[in-house]
Write an enzyme that holds these catalytic residues in place. Structure first.
Site, PDB file in Angstrom:
ATOM      1  N   LYS A 125       0.864  -1.192   0.000  1.00 19.69           N
ATOM      2  CA  LYS A 125       0.000   0.000   0.000  1.00 19.69           C
ATOM      3  C   LYS A 125       0.895   1.234   0.000  1.00 19.69           C
ATOM      4  CE  LYS A 125      -4.419   1.056   0.243  1.00 19.69           C
ATOM      5  NZ  LYS A 125      -5.556   0.349  -0.365  1.00 19.69           N
ATOM      6  N   ASP A 165      -7.124   4.451  -4.314  1.00 17.08           N
ATOM      7  CA  ASP A 165      -7.791   4.214  -3.026  1.00 17.08           C
ATOM      8  C   ASP A 165      -8.420   5.562  -2.672  1.00 17.08           C
ATOM      9  OD1 ASP A 165      -7.970   2.131  -0.677  1.00 17.08           O
ATOM     10  OD2 ASP A 165      -7.466   3.988   0.325  1.00 17.08           O
TER      11      ASP A 165
HETATM   12  P1  NDP Z   1     -13.165   7.516  -2.015  1.00 20.65           P
HETATM   13  O1  NDP Z   1     -12.171   8.562  -1.664  1.00 20.65           O
HETATM   14  O2  NDP Z   1     -13.660   7.418  -3.405  1.00 20.65           O
HETATM   15  O3  NDP Z   1     -14.433   7.643  -1.055  1.00 20.65           O
HETATM   16  C1  NDP Z   1     -14.374   7.648   0.335  1.00 20.65           C
HETATM   17  C2  NDP Z   1     -15.689   8.188   0.836  1.00 20.65           C
HETATM   18  O4  NDP Z   1     -15.778   8.053   2.241  1.00 20.65           O
HETATM   19  C3  NDP Z   1     -15.848   9.684   0.535  1.00 20.65           C
HETATM   20  O5  NDP Z   1     -17.187   9.951   0.166  1.00 20.65           O
HETATM   21  C4  NDP Z   1     -15.540  10.354   1.881  1.00 20.65           C
HETATM   22  O6  NDP Z   1     -16.158  11.599   2.096  1.00 20.65           O
HETATM   23  C5  NDP Z   1     -16.148   9.318   2.814  1.00 20.65           C
HETATM   24  N1  NDP Z   1     -15.627   9.397   4.171  1.00 20.65           N
HETATM   25  C6  NDP Z   1     -14.360   9.499   4.578  1.00 20.65           C
HETATM   26  N2  NDP Z   1     -14.312   9.519   5.913  1.00 20.65           N
HETATM   27  C7  NDP Z   1     -15.598   9.423   6.348  1.00 20.65           C
HETATM   28  C8  NDP Z   1     -16.217   9.376   7.610  1.00 20.65           C
HETATM   29  N3  NDP Z   1     -15.494   9.427   8.724  1.00 20.65           N
HETATM   30  N4  NDP Z   1     -17.581   9.263   7.681  1.00 20.65           N
HETATM   31  C9  NDP Z   1     -18.308   9.184   6.550  1.00 20.65           C
HETATM   32  N5  NDP Z   1     -17.778   9.226   5.323  1.00 20.65           N
HETATM   33  C10 NDP Z   1     -16.449   9.343   5.229  1.00 20.65           C
HETATM   34  O7  NDP Z   1     -12.515   6.128  -1.556  1.00 20.65           O
HETATM   35  P2  NDP Z   1     -12.940   4.656  -1.977  1.00 20.65           P
HETATM   36  O8  NDP Z   1     -14.403   4.594  -2.176  1.00 20.65           O
HETATM   37  O9  NDP Z   1     -12.019   4.219  -3.050  1.00 20.65           O
HETATM   38  O10 NDP Z   1     -12.516   3.827  -0.667  1.00 20.65           O
HETATM   39  C11 NDP Z   1     -13.415   3.659   0.429  1.00 20.65           C
HETATM   40  C12 NDP Z   1     -12.905   2.502   1.294  1.00 20.65           C
HETATM   41  O11 NDP Z   1     -12.828   1.293   0.498  1.00 20.65           O
HETATM   42  C13 NDP Z   1     -11.507   2.677   1.882  1.00 20.65           C
HETATM   43  O12 NDP Z   1     -11.447   2.021   3.133  1.00 20.65           O
HETATM   44  C14 NDP Z   1     -10.620   1.950   0.880  1.00 20.65           C
HETATM   45  O13 NDP Z   1      -9.388   1.544   1.453  1.00 20.65           O
HETATM   46  C15 NDP Z   1     -11.509   0.760   0.565  1.00 20.65           C
HETATM   47  N6  NDP Z   1     -11.202   0.062  -0.673  1.00 20.65           N
HETATM   48  C16 NDP Z   1     -11.199   0.725  -1.869  1.00 20.65           C
HETATM   49  C17 NDP Z   1     -10.920   0.036  -3.035  1.00 20.65           C
HETATM   50  C18 NDP Z   1     -11.026   0.685  -4.380  1.00 20.65           C
HETATM   51  O14 NDP Z   1     -10.951  -0.069  -5.387  1.00 20.65           O
HETATM   52  N7  NDP Z   1     -11.216   1.990  -4.483  1.00 20.65           N
HETATM   53  C19 NDP Z   1     -10.523  -1.385  -3.006  1.00 20.65           C
HETATM   54  C20 NDP Z   1     -10.651  -2.020  -1.701  1.00 20.65           C
HETATM   55  C21 NDP Z   1     -10.940  -1.291  -0.593  1.00 20.65           C
HETATM   56  P3  NDP Z   1     -15.831  12.905   1.171  1.00 20.65           P
HETATM   57  O15 NDP Z   1     -16.517  12.599  -0.146  1.00 20.65           O
HETATM   58  O16 NDP Z   1     -16.450  14.007   1.907  1.00 20.65           O
HETATM   59  O17 NDP Z   1     -14.348  12.968   1.066  1.00 20.65           O
END
Ligand code: NDP
Length: 450
Positions: A125, A165
């Site tokens: 990572k 990510d």
């Molecule tokens: P993004 O940055 O696209 O989205 C993250 C989302 O979570 C955003 O909407 C963000 O808000 C929101 N967020 C962050 N902190 C909080 C909180 N405390 N409470 C509520 N909402 C929150 O990331 P991803 O969707 O890519 O990743 C999300 C999760 O999935 C992570 O844990 C990542 O490690 C995991 N993951 C992702 C993969 C991928 O292919 N992308 C693969 C495997 C796991 P805001 O929009 O306001 O920033």
């Protein structure tokens, strides 16, 4: 003292103040006790001590110039945790909260997740404590170029292949890839999640969210249930959450809530996916903008909720999908979910439940899928992108999607059979940890002391 307790104690003194990393290791080691007791080779070969130590950690300075001409300095990280099963694979996270402990926890989890896919993938990572929010396109580009100026020395299609990510989507991957190509003079499959016209795979963007829903379907099918008609809550409003909402709607479930770092949206008759996409992907705004467009949607700002953003778990649902970030679901959230009748929790995010919440959910007897199994669809399709790049081909969207479905079903089968084998039927946390570890540990023994 037991082998696992010895290792945990040693880790606390050699990796101080890395709470998330320690939490991830603790959870895996707890599951492994019966396996470690059954085979003395793991102790003789010091597999646990070796597996918790990354093969290589690269920490670097990222300097760039903002739109006002000011010099900015960030910390960059790439942790190459394990190349035992294949080239290192794992995303890059750009978020202000990134530190060495967070990257190590994510890299550690990735090793086992990648093993569960059955594909040839090591685990790692990376990322930076850079907050892309509010930054112009030019600033994002200059940051990505500076980041890749160091990173390109350490990655390669057969060495280490990063992906996106949190905070790293197609735009950032484009700037990273462009700089890699400029520096190396090579059009390599060195990043996954690339745009479709420049080496990307159909289905990669959707893969984590879709895969999570496929896993949930399989987990419920094993209990004679289905997602159809289920009321669902999905935390987050980013890549994973949006595609989970999309697939849930396709399979006949009813997602009624999403959240972001500003608050939660609750819409009882179902989330308006087009509007969600417009607000988050096109306008890049907070969720309050969604409520301004839909008078029947309720927005609860994060400041209104004492436990910082967990309002979403108070909304009654049949199935919950934590898809935002680590430790976003606490013990009290888990209790509230169960009290309100939730019967399945499927993790799209990495380690979204605190240790206490995860233990409570696993004990409760509801259908509970840990992230390292349920969100493996993203990395699985990344490997399909690597295969396509190596063959200079592009597969159809249907081909990729059916491979993704097969992989998610196979992961569920392996994880549930392993849980049964070790006397924990239906405990997919133990099943995932043991199955992933067994595969990596077996290969480590075969490859000798390296
Ligand atoms: P993004 O940055 O696209 O989205 C993250 C989302 O979570 C955003 O909407 C963000 O808000 C929101 N967020 C962050 N902190 C909080 C909180 N405390 N409470 C509520 N909402 C929150 O990331 P991803 O969707 O890519 O990743 C999300 C999760 O999935 C992570 O844990 C990542 O490690 C995991 N993951 C992702 C993969 C991928 O292919 N992308 C693969 C495997 C796991 P805001 O929009 O306001 O920033």
């Amino acid at each position: 003292m037991s082998y696992t307790e010895d290792t945990l104690l040693a880790l606390q003194s050699t990796s101080p103040a890395q709470e998330e990393f320690f939490q991830a290791v603790d959870e895996v080691l707890r599951s492994l006790r019966p396996l470690l007791d059954s085979d003395p080779r793991f102790r003789e070969q010091r597999i646990i001590e070796r597996i918790v130590e990354p093969e290589r950690q690269i920490f670097f300075r990222v300097t760039w110039v903002d739109d006002e001409g000011k010099i900015q300095v960030n910390k960059g990280y790439r942790v190459q945790f394990s190349s035992t099963l294949g080239p290192v694979k794992g995303g890059l996270r750009f978020h202000k909260g990134v530190n060495a402990g967070i990257i190590k926890f994510l890299g550690f989890e990735q090793v086992f997740k990648n093993a569960l896919t059955g594909l040839s993938l090591g685990g790692g990572k990376g990322g930076a404590n850079f907050d892309p929010r509010g930054r112009s396109d030019g600033e994002i580009m200059r940051f990505c170029q500076s980041f890749m100026t160091e990173l390109h020395k350490h990655v390669g299609p057969r060495i280490d292949v990063p992906a996106g990510d949190i905070g790293v989507g197609t735009r950032e991957l484009g700037y990273l890839f462009g700089q890699y190509k400029r520096l190396t003079h090579r059009f390599d499959g060195v990043l996954t999640g690339k745009g479709l016209s420049w080496g990307g795979s159909f289905g990669r963007t959707e893969a984590t969210g879709y895969g999570c829903v496929y896993f949930a379907e399989e987990m419920l099918r094993a209990r004679g249930e289905s997602l159809e008609g289920r009321v669902c809550t999905v935390s987050g409003a980013g890549n994973v959450a949006i595609h989970a909402v999309e697939k849930l709607q396709e399979v006949g479930a009813k997602p009624v809530a999403v959240s972001d770092s500003t608050g939660t949206i609750h819409q009882e008759d179902g989330i308006d996916l087009d509007l969600l996409r417009q607000v988050k992907e096109v306008d890049r705004q907070g969720l309050e903008a969604y409520a301004r467009e839909r008078s029947d949607a309720r927005f609860v700002p994060i400041s209104d909720y004492p436990e910082n953003g967990h309002h979403i778990w108070t909304i009654p649902c049949d199935s919950a999908f934590p898809c935002a970030t680590q430790n976003e679901l606490t013990l009290s959230d888990a209790r509230t979910l169960l009290d309100n009748g939730c019967t399945s929790v499927c993790e799209g995010a990495n380690m979204p439940a605190t240790s206490e919440a995860a233990a409570h959910l696993a004990r409760s007897g509801i259908a509970y899928a840990p992230g390292k199994a349920a969100n493996a669809g993203g990395v699985a399709v990344s490997q399909l992108e690597m295969s396509q790049n190596a063959a200079m081909q592009q597969w159809s969207a249907d081909q990729v999607d059916s491979r993704l479905q097969e992989i998610m079903v196979a992961i569920h089968t392996m994880v549930s059979e392993t849980a049964d084998e070790f006397g924990h039927p239906d405990n997919l946390v133990h099943g995932a940890n043991i199955a992933g570890f067994r595969k990596v540990a077996g290969a480590m023994i075969a490859q000798g002391v390296v």
